[in-house]
Design a protein around this motif. Structure first.
Motif, PDB file in Angstrom:
ATOM      1  N   UNK A  36       1.100  -1.644   0.226  1.00  0.00           N
ATOM      2  CA  UNK A  36      -0.403   0.180   0.035  1.00  0.00           C
ATOM      3  C   UNK A  36       1.469   0.795  -0.403  1.00  0.00           C
ATOM      4  N   UNK A  37       1.632   1.106  -0.462  1.00  0.00           N
ATOM      5  CA  UNK A  37       2.961   2.632  -0.427  1.00  0.00           C
ATOM      6  C   UNK A  37       3.070   2.460   0.450  1.00  0.00           C
ATOM      7  N   UNK A  38       4.028   1.769   1.957  1.00  0.00           N
ATOM      8  CA  UNK A  38       4.994   1.744   2.993  1.00  0.00           C
ATOM      9  C   UNK A  38       6.682   1.473   3.084  1.00  0.00           C
ATOM     10  N   UNK A  39       6.632   1.074   1.258  1.00  0.00           N
ATOM     11  CA  UNK A  39       8.235   0.314   1.416  1.00  0.00           C
ATOM     12  C   UNK A  39       8.579   1.885   0.620  1.00  0.00           C
ATOM     13  N   UNK A  40      10.263   1.654   0.931  1.00  0.00           N
ATOM     14  CA  UNK A  40      10.635   2.690   0.693  1.00  0.00           C
ATOM     15  C   UNK A  40      12.337   2.440  -0.339  1.00  0.00           C
ATOM     16  N   UNK A  41      12.867   1.932  -0.905  1.00  0.00           N
ATOM     17  CA  UNK A  41      14.084   1.236  -1.514  1.00  0.00           C
ATOM     18  C   UNK A  41      13.314   0.438  -2.498  1.00  0.00           C
ATOM     19  N   UNK A  42      13.955   0.768  -3.616  1.00  0.00           N
ATOM     20  CA  UNK A  42      13.474  -0.600  -4.721  1.00  0.00           C
ATOM     21  C   UNK A  42      14.547  -1.178  -5.036  1.00  0.00           C
ATOM     22  N   UNK A  43      14.652  -2.244  -5.091  1.00  0.00           N
ATOM     23  CA  UNK A  43      15.205  -3.422  -5.331  1.00  0.00           C
ATOM     24  C   UNK A  43      15.367  -4.574  -6.837  1.00  0.00           C
TER      25      UNK A  43
END
Lengths: 249, 71
Positions: free
Chosen positions: A132-139
């Motif tokens: 729901x949009x609560x992440x940060x880093x793109x891996x």
């Protein structure tokens, strides 16, 4: 030294020494996965001509299918399988690119394919641990190494790092001075408390300063030039205002 | 460490400056060091507080010395 002159000079001198440490660009990485360091492993048939990167080929491009955003999981399926010893070229993105959409995302097919999120379209469909949009880093990845087994140690060599350029051929980066820095523990110059949104129970105030820099080439070095900086605004969830209750449940 | 725990320990512990040895605190010293750096950068170069934060994130490192015995 004028005020703006100092600001610029100080950033240049510091960045020329330690740019990768604090300033975040989107990078492409060219890595080699050496022969496994554990015994009993056959190198296998490795086909990776060393000039592939020069030809502009990449093994993993920035696309929603090749990245996951804001979480790790052992249950993710590999997006690429390589043999031990393979050289691969992988594109990477930083979520900080969103700090200046026009300079770091707009017109870049790969970046736009991941970052686009409006009420009508969501490029990367699952953002964060809950999606729901609560992440940060793109891996980018995961990458599976043939023959590796649970408990093995993998050694990865970074052979080269190439800053991503936008369609105009320029590279930009972002620096944050924000609540997760030590300064949040110290009263501000006027004696009031540092505000950090909901983390300090000040949902409408956030002492977060974002600086956008461009990568420039000097006579003998690479440095960063300050473009502009701003106080981070309260973000707006592209959908949440429309369906607040369903998304937060 | 002792010198930075208080902005002026000779004033804070005027009756017995030696009390600073028992009062030295890493967290207080780190916070005071940041505060003094910000104050210096703002005053010396006429920067705003936001500019000072940014300069410090990029160009300032802090080191810890004198953890064993005061000077």
């Amino acid at each position: 030294v004028s005020r703006s002159g100092f600001f610029r000079t100080a950033l240049l001198s510091s960045l020329s020494h330690c740019a990768p440490r604090f300033t975040i660009f989107s990078w492409g990485v060219h890595a080699v996965i050496p022969k496994a360091i554990f015994s009993g492993f056959d190198e296998g048939d490795v086909t990776s001509p060393s000039n592939r990167r020069l030809q502009g080929e990449v093994d993993l491009a920035l696309r929603p299918k090749n990245v996951h955003w804001g979480y790790f999981s052992k249950d993710l399926a590999p997006v690429l399988t390589v043999d031990s010893g393979a050289e691969i070229t992988v594109e990477m993105a930083t979520h900080h690119a969103c700090d200046d959409w026009d300079k770091m995302i707009k017109g870049d097919t790969g970046m736009e394919s991941i970052f686009t999120w409006s009420k009508d379209s969501k490029g990367e469909g699952f953002r964060g641990a809950t999606g729901k949009g609560d992440g940060v880093h793109i891996l980018t990845g995961p990458i599976y190494v043939t023959g590796a087994e649970p408990g093995d140690i993998l050694k990865v060599e970074i052979l080269d790092l190439v800053p991503r350029v936008n369609p105009s051929g320029k590279t930009f980066g972002s620096n944050a001075a924000a609540w997760w820095g030590f300064q949040s523990r110290v009263k501000k110059a006027d004696g009031t408390a540092f505000t950090a949104g909901t983390f300090t129970k000040t949902p409408n105030s956030n002492d977060e300063i974002v600086t956008i820099v461009s990568r420039a080439r000097g006579l003998s070095n690479i440095f960063c030039d300050v473009m502009w900086f701003y106080r981070s605004p309260q973000s707006t969830h592209p959908v949440i205002s429309l369906a607040f209750s369903t998304l937060l449940v | 460490l002792g010198s930075f725990t208080e902005t002026d320990y000779l004033e804070s512990f005027a009756s017995d400056p030696g009390d600073i040895y028992g009062a030295s605190d890493l967290d207080k010293a780190a916070q005071n060091t940041f505060s003094q750096t910000r104050k210096f950068v703002m005053a010396e170069y006429g920067l705003t507080e936001a500019e000072a934060w940014t300069i410090i994130t990029q160009g300032v490192d802090f080191a810890i010395t004198q953890l064993v015995d005061g000077k």
